[in-house]
Design an enzyme around this catalytic site. Sequence first.
Site, PDB file in Angstrom:
ATOM      1  N   SER A 127     117.835 -53.405  55.878  1.00 55.54           N
ATOM      2  CA  SER A 127     116.392 -53.264  55.669  1.00 55.54           C
ATOM      3  C   SER A 127     115.850 -54.394  54.805  1.00 55.54           C
ATOM      4  CB  SER A 127     116.083 -51.919  55.012  1.00 55.54           C
ATOM      5  OG  SER A 127     116.474 -50.849  55.835  1.00 55.54           O
TER       6      SER A 127
ATOM      7  N   HIS B  24     113.770 -48.670  49.389  1.00 55.14           N
ATOM      8  CA  HIS B  24     115.199 -48.774  49.709  1.00 55.14           C
ATOM      9  C   HIS B  24     115.619 -50.211  49.928  1.00 55.14           C
ATOM     10  CE1 HIS B  24     113.009 -48.298  53.493  1.00 55.14           C
ATOM     11  NE2 HIS B  24     113.987 -48.922  54.104  1.00 55.14           N
TER      12      HIS B  24
ATOM     13  N   GLY C 160     110.516 -45.419  46.579  1.00 55.86           N
ATOM     14  CA  GLY C 160     111.700 -44.892  47.239  1.00 55.86           C
ATOM     15  C   GLY C 160     111.373 -43.640  48.019  1.00 55.86           C
TER      16      GLY C 160
ATOM     17  N   ASN D 234     110.435 -53.498  61.863  1.00 53.19           N
ATOM     18  CA  ASN D 234     111.778 -53.881  62.332  1.00 53.19           C
ATOM     19  C   ASN D 234     112.339 -52.924  63.388  1.00 53.19           C
ATOM     20  OD1 ASN D 234     112.841 -51.643  60.935  1.00 53.19           O
ATOM     21  ND2 ASN D 234     113.405 -52.861  59.135  1.00 53.19           N
TER      22      ASN D 234
ATOM     23  N   GLU E  89      94.275 -35.638  48.289  1.00 54.81           N
ATOM     24  CA  GLU E  89      94.897 -35.434  46.973  1.00 54.81           C
ATOM     25  C   GLU E  89      96.043 -36.391  46.706  1.00 54.81           C
ATOM     26  OE1 GLU E  89      92.560 -31.844  47.898  1.00 54.81           O
ATOM     27  OE2 GLU E  89      94.126 -32.902  49.024  1.00 54.81           O
TER      28      GLU E  89
ATOM     29  N   HIS F 248      90.038 -23.525  38.692  1.00 54.65           N
ATOM     30  CA  HIS F 248      90.058 -22.407  39.642  1.00 54.65           C
ATOM     31  C   HIS F 248      91.472 -21.858  39.804  1.00 54.65           C
ATOM     32  CE1 HIS F 248      86.179 -24.139  40.279  1.00 54.65           C
ATOM     33  NE2 HIS F 248      85.821 -23.177  41.117  1.00 54.65           N
TER      34      HIS F 248
END
Length: 617
Positions: A39, A76, A122, A184, A362, A411
């Site tokens: 990678s 990674h 990660g 890739n 969020e 709340h």
Amino acid sequence: MAVATVDAEKQAALAELGQQLRVDAIRAADAAGSGHPTSSMSAADLMAVLLGNHLRYDFTATQNPGNDHLIFSKGHASPLLYAMFAAAGAIADDELLTFRRAGSRLEGHPTPQLPWVDVATGSLGQGLPIGVGLALAGRDLDQLGYRVWVLCGDSELAEGSMWEAFEHAGHARLDNLVAIVDVNRLGQRGPTRHGWDTAAYARRIAAFGWHTIEIDGHDVGEIDRAYTEALGSDRPTAILARTRKGKGVAAVEDKEGAHGKPLPDADEAIRELGGRRAIRVEVNAPDGNAAPPRPDTASLRIPAYEQGSEVATRTAFGEALEALGGVRSDVVALDGEVSDSTRLGYFARSHPERFFQCYIAEQQLVAAAVGMQVRGWVPYVSTFAAFLSRAYDFLRMAAISGASLRVVGSHAGVSIGEDGPSQMGLEDLAFFRALWRSAVLYPCDANQTAHLTAAIADRSGISYLRTTRGDTPVLYGPEETFPIGGSKVLRSSPGDRLTIVAAGITVPEALAAADRLAADGIAARVIDAYSVKPIDAATLHEAAADTGRVLTVEDHWPQGGLGDAVLDAFTQATSMPRVAKLGVLALPGSASPQEQLQHAGIDASAVVDGARALLSE
């Protein structure tokens, strides 16, 4: 090796740097016996051109406000990042080979243990949303020209948080943000959804208002031109680079089954790549005159509320934050499109230049705050407590990053009333307690809330403040103090037969129960445990020694909340009191707030019954 344009000779030099980054990534993973070299190899040319020609960064002055920011969203690929640091002279080759060893700064995925790493990555899908926060800080808060570069993987484009980021950045026209997508084709277990179809990604990203560029990710000339084009765009830019995983080594190039493993024969692979190099890169310097606005600070006068009146703690939070923003120009507020309800709107009204609307997203809400705190800003994040669960992975990673956030959940609990269980935060105390270095605060009245809102401004780590929707009695005078880690003893006598521990909405119920018990000749101590974490163990131990029995009552599921925090305080005690917990046991429906407390078994009558049952044992 700082260059402005890339001619044939410089292209060759950058190509050599890319090969060096591949070789060093292979060496690091081989020394560790684990890691993700393939990678790293696919993105090596992309990072070589960035490091050698476009990144502006002073590795000897990491706090230089003009420095660009580079985030490896595909964390990674850390061997590639560490190889870049080695090429820049920031780390020695000996340290590179400590990758993934105990005690090494070069962890399996990057963390800010390294001074050149802003945030931990990660958990895929987080780097770009955090990059949005950094880009917002650069343009709107720091007002500096630094760039935010984010290396993304194609696999993580399946994450919804990435599309929250694309939407937000496109809407805000963050022209200082560049996403470099390493397409890739191969993920952890096989091909990605769109493979090498960069046009498919480009169509989707462009629909969010981004400028998109499709390139060959191994052609350094194309890469350089793409970066130059991105720097001239008036919109955020996504560079979609078609690459080959394991590039340059036939045994693993574009091969399935090689993900997350060292190369089978590192020495042979290094020979195939032309052997080791010793290139050192002179990275372009940032603007030496850059400096952000200096925050103004002044003495704070927080709002004061009259004892005996009734004020919602959410209102006290909003008014206190508005006041805090008036004396501290480093405080910023981020909303999830509920500021009318959370009362964050008070801050927005008074300090619109430091208010950021993140809408119903969020994950992006929390990520933007993480990015802003990298630059020293003091973010308060506010939404309904229930909806923070959507961003829990971002909070978990923020803790790993050592980020300082102030999160306010309103709340909370069944006491919100008729809206029903979808809107009720009943898990929030548990999951914030579980975060590393977190503080969890649940005030019961307006003066307590105002003090705690101000107190968390200078606290490092993640602080969670839980607020209540309805009006509650003001129990304390404005002169009271509420240290984090403290509590308040509201009823006490030498003849106390049990202790009732409450927080937030259940404190008035506990006091009413204590009055009823006293009328029957049963003296009960009442503790307001407003600091759920860290909890005031000393006061609890003293009460347990005096009374022998402890009853907790909370507007939360029984698991992980106040009751468990109290039990945890006795884990190493030499003697254990009898402890009973009252919490929400059944799934609530719609009802009035007082009906909800009654149905849940956490109102004053239930506390009286629980106390009697505990005393009868």
